[in-house]
Design a protein around this motif. Structure first.
Motif, PDB file in Angstrom:
ATOM      1  N   SER A 155       0.707  -6.295   5.371  1.00 51.07           N
ATOM      2  CA  SER A 155       0.154  -6.521   6.710  1.00 51.07           C
ATOM      3  C   SER A 155      -1.215  -7.198   6.722  1.00 51.07           C
ATOM      4  O   SER A 155      -2.037  -6.940   7.602  1.00 51.07           O
ATOM      5  CB  SER A 155       0.098  -5.214   7.514  1.00 51.07           C
ATOM      6  OG  SER A 155       1.394  -4.812   7.865  1.00 51.07           O
ATOM      7  N   HIS A 156      -1.443  -8.063   5.744  1.00 54.18           N
ATOM      8  CA  HIS A 156      -2.719  -8.800   5.730  1.00 54.18           C
ATOM      9  C   HIS A 156      -2.742  -9.884   6.813  1.00 54.18           C
ATOM     10  O   HIS A 156      -1.874 -10.766   6.821  1.00 54.18           O
ATOM     11  CB  HIS A 156      -2.946  -9.472   4.373  1.00 54.18           C
ATOM     12  CG  HIS A 156      -3.383  -8.518   3.305  1.00 54.18           C
ATOM     13  ND1 HIS A 156      -2.499  -7.872   2.484  1.00 54.18           N
ATOM     14  CD2 HIS A 156      -4.628  -8.097   2.945  1.00 54.18           C
ATOM     15  CE1 HIS A 156      -3.185  -7.091   1.652  1.00 54.18           C
ATOM     16  NE2 HIS A 156      -4.463  -7.200   1.910  1.00 54.18           N
ATOM     17  N   GLY A 157      -3.738  -9.811   7.663  1.00 57.04           N
ATOM     18  CA  GLY A 157      -3.962 -10.882   8.623  1.00 57.04           C
ATOM     19  C   GLY A 157      -4.438 -12.116   7.868  1.00 57.04           C
ATOM     20  O   GLY A 157      -5.189 -12.003   6.897  1.00 57.04           O
TER      21      GLY A 157
ATOM     22  N   GLN B 249      -9.673   1.552   9.216  1.00 50.73           N
ATOM     23  CA  GLN B 249      -9.410   1.514   7.774  1.00 50.73           C
ATOM     24  C   GLN B 249     -10.336   0.482   7.123  1.00 50.73           C
ATOM     25  O   GLN B 249     -10.556  -0.604   7.665  1.00 50.73           O
ATOM     26  CB  GLN B 249      -7.949   1.152   7.488  1.00 50.73           C
ATOM     27  CG  GLN B 249      -7.626   1.228   5.992  1.00 50.73           C
ATOM     28  CD  GLN B 249      -6.207   0.811   5.650  1.00 50.73           C
ATOM     29  OE1 GLN B 249      -5.539   0.110   6.413  1.00 50.73           O
ATOM     30  NE2 GLN B 249      -5.738   1.236   4.486  1.00 50.73           N
TER      31      GLN B 249
ATOM     32  N   GLU C  16       0.817  -1.212   0.000  1.00 51.01           N
ATOM     33  CA  GLU C  16       0.000   0.000   0.000  1.00 51.01           C
ATOM     34  C   GLU C  16       0.853   1.264   0.000  1.00 51.01           C
ATOM     35  O   GLU C  16       0.586   2.212  -0.745  1.00 51.01           O
ATOM     36  CB  GLU C  16      -0.939   0.000   1.220  1.00 51.01           C
ATOM     37  CG  GLU C  16      -1.843   1.207   1.218  1.00 51.01           C
ATOM     38  CD  GLU C  16      -2.529   1.450   2.545  1.00 51.01           C
ATOM     39  OE1 GLU C  16      -3.611   2.015   2.541  1.00 51.01           O
ATOM     40  OE2 GLU C  16      -1.970   1.093   3.601  1.00 51.01           O
TER      41      GLU C  16
ATOM     42  N   GLU D  99      -3.550 -11.440  15.611  1.00 50.38           N
ATOM     43  CA  GLU D  99      -3.532 -11.963  14.254  1.00 50.38           C
ATOM     44  C   GLU D  99      -2.118 -12.274  13.786  1.00 50.38           C
ATOM     45  O   GLU D  99      -1.146 -11.724  14.267  1.00 50.38           O
ATOM     46  CB  GLU D  99      -4.236 -11.011  13.278  1.00 50.38           C
ATOM     47  CG  GLU D  99      -3.600  -9.651  13.131  1.00 50.38           C
ATOM     48  CD  GLU D  99      -4.346  -8.757  12.138  1.00 50.38           C
ATOM     49  OE1 GLU D  99      -5.247  -9.235  11.417  1.00 50.38           O
ATOM     50  OE2 GLU D  99      -4.008  -7.563  12.080  1.00 50.38           O
TER      51      GLU D  99
ATOM     52  N   THR E 160      -9.057  -6.229   9.006  1.00 52.95           N
ATOM     53  CA  THR E 160      -9.517  -7.075  10.099  1.00 52.95           C
ATOM     54  C   THR E 160      -9.999  -6.212  11.283  1.00 52.95           C
ATOM     55  O   THR E 160     -10.746  -6.702  12.124  1.00 52.95           O
ATOM     56  CB  THR E 160      -8.383  -7.998  10.585  1.00 52.95           C
ATOM     57  OG1 THR E 160      -7.202  -7.211  10.796  1.00 52.95           O
ATOM     58  CG2 THR E 160      -8.078  -9.072   9.556  1.00 52.95           C
TER      59      THR E 160
ATOM     60  N   ILE F  12       0.253 -12.274  10.469  1.00 51.73           N
ATOM     61  CA  ILE F  12       0.324 -11.528   9.219  1.00 51.73           C
ATOM     62  C   ILE F  12       1.184 -12.284   8.201  1.00 51.73           C
ATOM     63  O   ILE F  12       2.290 -12.738   8.526  1.00 51.73           O
ATOM     64  CB  ILE F  12       0.959 -10.136   9.470  1.00 51.73           C
ATOM     65  CG1 ILE F  12       0.226  -9.390  10.595  1.00 51.73           C
ATOM     66  CG2 ILE F  12       1.025  -9.334   8.187  1.00 51.73           C
ATOM     67  CD1 ILE F  12      -1.181  -8.957  10.297  1.00 51.73           C
TER      68      ILE F  12
END
Ligand code: ARG
Length: 250
Positions: free
Chosen positions: A94-96, A139, A36, A205, A143, A207
């Motif tokens: 940083s996607h869980g 945001q 991002e 979480e 999550t 990542i």
């Protein structure tokens, strides 16, 4: 006639393009990575320079794999969609790792462990119970949104395209709390010097980096490169530099 047939075949190839396998990436010499660029301290644009823990980690992994990197930045909400359209080889943003996302993409082993934390002004709501009747900023597509929705009795959830905009809403007093990453929250608390405080974690979480569903050859290489970085000190050095601690999953 032959010419027309060829052109059509080329077109079909283009529209049904598959994710690049490890062999294809290796042969090209360059890996295309998306993030991002607005999620400090993990991925951010500093002027024109893309940096942050995840950007530096991915650069180190690519180097270990003998590849050059081509970075692509996209709004957070578009990142996994673009992956499905083969616009890049993998995503680090940083996607869980969630069951929902696992339906659409495959994840590497986690590259860090964290949680979603409540941040508020002194005297504001510090935990799930205290959020009853309150307005929260998060945001979109995160999550944080998914988990905040589970908090009973919230008055309102305001979503923002960027996490930094959600933080700004808290600072401007337009919401009672912001829910975001615990490390991002710690940075905000430091930067705002007493104007905000971090409350409880709402959830934990893991990542991970995302590859297109079924791209197992790339997944295998990324996991191997990550394991190497975790064991040879590369990861520990970067993590300490950014967080003062080792953020790997234990
Ligand atoms: N960890 C959260 C999630 O999985 C937030 C990720 C936000 N990342 C970003 N680059 N803005 O949804």
């Amino acid at each position: 006639m032959k010419k027309v047939a060829l052109t059509l075949a080329a077109l079909t190839l283009l529209t049904t393009a598959q994710a690049r396998t490890w062999a294809e990436i290796k042969q090209s010499g360059t890996i295309k990575i998306a993030t991002e660029g607005a999620f400090p301290p993990f991925n951010l644009l500093k002027g024109k320079e893309l940096t942050g823990f995840e950007v530096e980690l991915a650069n180190a992994l690519a180097k270990g794999l003998g590849l050059k990197v081509q970075w692509v930045t996209q709004p957070f909400d578009n990142l996994l969609i673009g992956l499905g359209q083969d616009r890049y080889d993998f995503v680090i943003a940083s996607h869980g790792i969630t069951p929902e996302r696992l339906k659409a993409v495959d994840f590497t082993n986690p590259h860090y462990c964290t949680g979603g934390a409540v941040v508020t002004k002194p005297g504001g709501p510090m935990n799930a119970a205290a959020l009853k009747g309150k307005t929260v900023a998060v945001q979109v597509g995160t999550t944080y949104l998914e988990n905040v929705r589970k908090v009973p009795g919230l008055k309102d959830v305001k979503t923002f395209p960027k996490d930094t905009d959600a933080q700004a809403a808290l600072m401007a007093g337009r919401v009672d709390a912001w829910v975001g990453d615990k490390f991002t929250g710690l940075d905000l608390v430091k930067a705002q010097k007493g104007k905000v405080v971090q409350g409880d974690l709402l959830f934990n979480e893991k990542i991970g980096m995302a590859v297109k569903k079924g791209n197992s050859s790339l997944l295998k290489e990324l996991n191997a490169a990550l394991a190497k970085a975790l064991s040879n000190g590369t990861y520990a050095k970067l993590s300490t530099q950014y967080f003062g601690t080792d953020v790997r999953c234990k």
